[in-house]
Design a protein around this motif. Structure first.
Motif, PDB file in Angstrom:
ATOM      1  N   MET A   1       3.418  -1.172   2.338  1.00  0.00           N
ATOM      2  CA  MET A   1       4.097   0.065   2.700  1.00  0.00           C
ATOM      3  C   MET A   1       4.711   0.757   1.477  1.00  0.00           C
ATOM      4  O   MET A   1       5.516   1.653   1.648  1.00  0.00           O
ATOM      5  CB  MET A   1       5.180  -0.209   3.730  1.00  0.00           C
ATOM      6  CG  MET A   1       4.685  -0.618   5.107  1.00  0.00           C
ATOM      7  SD  MET A   1       3.883   0.677   6.039  1.00  0.00           S
ATOM      8  CE  MET A   1       5.226   1.785   6.383  1.00  0.00           C
ATOM      9  N   ILE A   2       4.348   0.352   0.272  1.00  0.00           N
ATOM     10  CA  ILE A   2       4.897   1.027  -0.899  1.00  0.00           C
ATOM     11  C   ILE A   2       3.905   2.066  -1.406  1.00  0.00           C
ATOM     12  O   ILE A   2       2.702   1.974  -1.180  1.00  0.00           O
ATOM     13  CB  ILE A   2       5.280   0.048  -2.024  1.00  0.00           C
ATOM     14  CG1 ILE A   2       4.054  -0.702  -2.529  1.00  0.00           C
ATOM     15  CG2 ILE A   2       6.372  -0.895  -1.577  1.00  0.00           C
ATOM     16  CD1 ILE A   2       4.294  -1.440  -3.818  1.00  0.00           C
ATOM     17  N   ILE A   3       4.448   3.068  -2.109  1.00  0.00           N
ATOM     18  CA  ILE A   3       3.641   4.148  -2.665  1.00  0.00           C
ATOM     19  C   ILE A   3       3.905   4.188  -4.173  1.00  0.00           C
ATOM     20  O   ILE A   3       4.987   4.614  -4.591  1.00  0.00           O
ATOM     21  CB  ILE A   3       4.011   5.500  -2.029  1.00  0.00           C
ATOM     22  CG1 ILE A   3       3.849   5.448  -0.511  1.00  0.00           C
ATOM     23  CG2 ILE A   3       3.179   6.623  -2.644  1.00  0.00           C
ATOM     24  CD1 ILE A   3       4.422   6.649   0.206  1.00  0.00           C
ATOM     25  N   PRO A   4       2.929   3.759  -4.997  1.00  0.00           N
ATOM     26  CA  PRO A   4       3.133   3.844  -6.442  1.00  0.00           C
ATOM     27  C   PRO A   4       2.915   5.268  -6.955  1.00  0.00           C
ATOM     28  O   PRO A   4       2.083   6.003  -6.423  1.00  0.00           O
ATOM     29  CB  PRO A   4       2.082   2.890  -7.009  1.00  0.00           C
ATOM     30  CG  PRO A   4       1.115   2.632  -5.921  1.00  0.00           C
ATOM     31  CD  PRO A   4       1.737   3.033  -4.631  1.00  0.00           C
ATOM     32  N   ILE A   5       3.686   5.649  -7.951  1.00  0.00           N
ATOM     33  CA  ILE A   5       3.464   6.889  -8.695  1.00  0.00           C
ATOM     34  C   ILE A   5       3.010   6.455 -10.080  1.00  0.00           C
ATOM     35  O   ILE A   5       3.769   5.819 -10.814  1.00  0.00           O
ATOM     36  CB  ILE A   5       4.726   7.757  -8.781  1.00  0.00           C
ATOM     37  CG1 ILE A   5       5.178   8.180  -7.379  1.00  0.00           C
ATOM     38  CG2 ILE A   5       4.473   8.988  -9.657  1.00  0.00           C
ATOM     39  CD1 ILE A   5       6.453   9.003  -7.353  1.00  0.00           C
TER      40      ILE A   5
END
Length: 160
Positions: A1-5
């Motif tokens: 559920m994480i979103i890397p930038i």
């Protein structure tokens, strides 16, 4: 559920939308696209910023939320302005666009301008619950032009 930038940034960061429900910067989705911002709301934002600063200097010790606050949170859908996170990643000067990765197939990815990204919102909760089936987040343009059809399944943001 994480979103890397990732990509053309000084600092690769990861966003965890599952904890944003407790973040003071969240906005009810119906308020995010309202036409006018009342002066009292502008003052309220200044007060919230002041409170965040105070907490940064003197962090609370596991301050919980009341039962009533918890019940209220579970009634609404929320978006998070993405600007602060982009600022923390420190985009490199040569970057011009951002790619919203939505699937394993690169042909389905969406490319937007950096300005559209910085002014945009990520929806992380629908009726107080995380977006599990087509999440972890939806992307909305600041003007709400896609509020009826957000960019769904945002799994990664690549600055290019």
């Amino acid at each position: 559920m994480i979103i890397p930038i990732t990509g053309s940034v000084c600092y690769t960061i990861t966003l965890d939308p599952s904890v944003w429900i407790f973040d003071d910067r969240k906005i009810k989705i119906e308020e995010a696209f309202s036409e006018s911002v009342p002066l009292s709301e502008s003052k309220n934002e200044l007060e919230k910023a002041s409170q965040r600063w105070e907490r940064a200097i003197n962090p609370p010790v596991n301050k919980g939320i009341t039962r009533v606050e918890g019940e209220e949170i579970l009634k609404h859908s929320y978006v998070m302005p993405i600007k602060d996170f982009i600022k923390n990643a420190e985009i490199k000067p040569e970057a011009v666009n951002a790619t919203l990765v939505t699937s394993e197939n690169p042909e389905n990815d969406i490319t937007i301008t950096l300005q559209e990204l910085e002014e945009g919102y990520l929806q992380f909760a629908l009726n107080g619950k995380p977006l599990k089936s087509d999440g972890p987040a939806y992307f909305f343009y600041h003007d709400g032009s896609n509020k009826d059809n957000p960019i769904r399944n945002v799994k990664k943001i690549i600055i290019n």
